[in-house]
Scaffold this motif. Structure first.
Motif, PDB file in Angstrom:
ATOM      1  N   GLY A  96       0.811  -1.212   0.000  1.00  0.00           N
ATOM      2  CA  GLY A  96       0.000   0.000   0.000  1.00  0.00           C
ATOM      3  C   GLY A  96       0.839   1.253   0.000  1.00  0.00           C
ATOM      4  O   GLY A  96       0.465   2.270   0.595  1.00  0.00           O
ATOM      5  N   TYR A  97       1.984   1.187  -0.671  1.00  0.00           N
ATOM      6  CA  TYR A  97       2.914   2.317  -0.715  1.00  0.00           C
ATOM      7  C   TYR A  97       2.837   2.994  -2.075  1.00  0.00           C
ATOM      8  O   TYR A  97       2.931   2.345  -3.117  1.00  0.00           O
ATOM      9  N   MET A  98       2.648   4.308  -2.073  1.00  0.00           N
ATOM     10  CA  MET A  98       2.612   5.085  -3.302  1.00  0.00           C
ATOM     11  C   MET A  98       3.913   5.881  -3.408  1.00  0.00           C
ATOM     12  O   MET A  98       4.103   6.861  -2.699  1.00  0.00           O
ATOM     13  N   PRO A  99       4.841   5.441  -4.262  1.00  0.00           N
ATOM     14  CA  PRO A  99       6.145   6.125  -4.346  1.00  0.00           C
ATOM     15  C   PRO A  99       6.020   7.520  -4.942  1.00  0.00           C
ATOM     16  O   PRO A  99       5.207   7.762  -5.838  1.00  0.00           O
ATOM     17  N   SER A 100       6.839   8.439  -4.438  1.00  0.00           N
ATOM     18  CA  SER A 100       6.887   9.789  -4.992  1.00  0.00           C
ATOM     19  C   SER A 100       7.658   9.771  -6.307  1.00  0.00           C
ATOM     20  O   SER A 100       8.268   8.762  -6.670  1.00  0.00           O
ATOM     21  N   VAL A 101       7.644  10.903  -7.000  1.00  0.00           N
ATOM     22  CA  VAL A 101       8.387  11.004  -8.260  1.00  0.00           C
ATOM     23  C   VAL A 101       9.874  10.778  -8.004  1.00  0.00           C
ATOM     24  O   VAL A 101      10.551  10.070  -8.764  1.00  0.00           O
ATOM     25  N   ALA A 102      10.390  11.364  -6.916  1.00  0.00           N
ATOM     26  CA  ALA A 102      11.805  11.193  -6.576  1.00  0.00           C
ATOM     27  C   ALA A 102      12.123   9.731  -6.294  1.00  0.00           C
ATOM     28  O   ALA A 102      13.174   9.220  -6.713  1.00  0.00           O
ATOM     29  N   MET A 103      11.225   9.033  -5.602  1.00  0.00           N
ATOM     30  CA  MET A 103      11.442   7.618  -5.309  1.00  0.00           C
ATOM     31  C   MET A 103      11.410   6.791  -6.590  1.00  0.00           C
ATOM     32  O   MET A 103      12.217   5.857  -6.761  1.00  0.00           O
TER      33      MET A 103
END
Length: 226
Positions: free
Chosen positions: A117-124
């Protein structure tokens, strides 16, 4: 400047896919990170931290190991030399040989993020792409040093133990000060990014990725003239 042929890249990709699908000892590796993700899903820690161990398993046992095994298999069958001396450019070969493990890694990471349930950021996302390229380069290097697919297990072992598990190595840094160097490993930089730091981790991972591919290219060129 080397010409890039997407037709040749696709041909190399399909060849690797057929080899991968036939070798169950290698292809079964893709399930290990998913199993670990399910085990970590219900742990009472930050959601980003839950992802770190499955990522380490993915980069070590999938990206690096499978890439090394595919390269070593080419060497074992004496087809790598023919491939390097074929009309395909070095860029075609390296992109084609890395495309399969990169695609598999992307799918596994996507599934791991969904399970947790993890939504990575653009940087990630950028850091994950760079990390995938880094471990693909390490797998290429390990595969070039291995004389057979069986020997891949030993050449890639230091990569699987050291590079993906930087944060865990830092846990023993108080007892063994030399392990403080682990804070600069790509996996540690990725963990720092997950905690909010952005610019320094991405630059660090980028430097590692460029250095690894420079070494891989040098070794490939050396292999062409051996």
């Amino acid at each position: 400047m080397m010409n890039i042929s997407f037709t040749r890249i696709q041909a190399i990709f399909m060849k690797d896919y057929k080899e991968f699908s036939r070798n169950y000892a290698i292809s079964v590796m893709i399930f290990v990170p998913l199993i670990m993700t399910f085990l970590y899903r219900d742990m009472g820690i930050d959601v980003a931290q839950k992802l770190m161990f499955p990522l380490a398993i993915t980069f070590g046992m999938v990206t690096a190991f499978i890439q090394a095994a595919l390269i070593a298999e080419e060497k074992e069958r004496n087809t790598l030399r023919s491939l390097l001396l074929s009309p395909a450019s070095l860029a075609d070969i390296l992109i084609g040989k890395s495309a399969l493990v990169s695609a598999i890694t992307a799918i596994i990471i996507g599934l791991c993020c969904y399970i947790i349930g993890y939504m990575p950021s653009v940087a990630m996302i950028v850091a994950l792409i760079l990390s995938t390229l880094f471990y693909a380069a390490l797998g290429t290097i390990c595969g070039l040093f291995a004389k057979s697919t069986l020997e891949t297990t030993f050449t890639v072992l230091p990569v699987v133990i050291i590079f993906p598990f930087g944060p865990m190595l830092l846990m023993f840094a108080e007892r063994f000060s030399v392990l403080n160097i682990a804070k600069w490993l790509p996996s540690s930089q990725l963990a720092d990014l997950a905690q909010g730091d952005i610019s320094i981790p991405i630059i660090g991972i980028l430097i590692w990725t460029i250095a690894a591919w420079v070494i891989a290219i040098i070794l490939c060129k050396k292999r062409m003239v051996d």
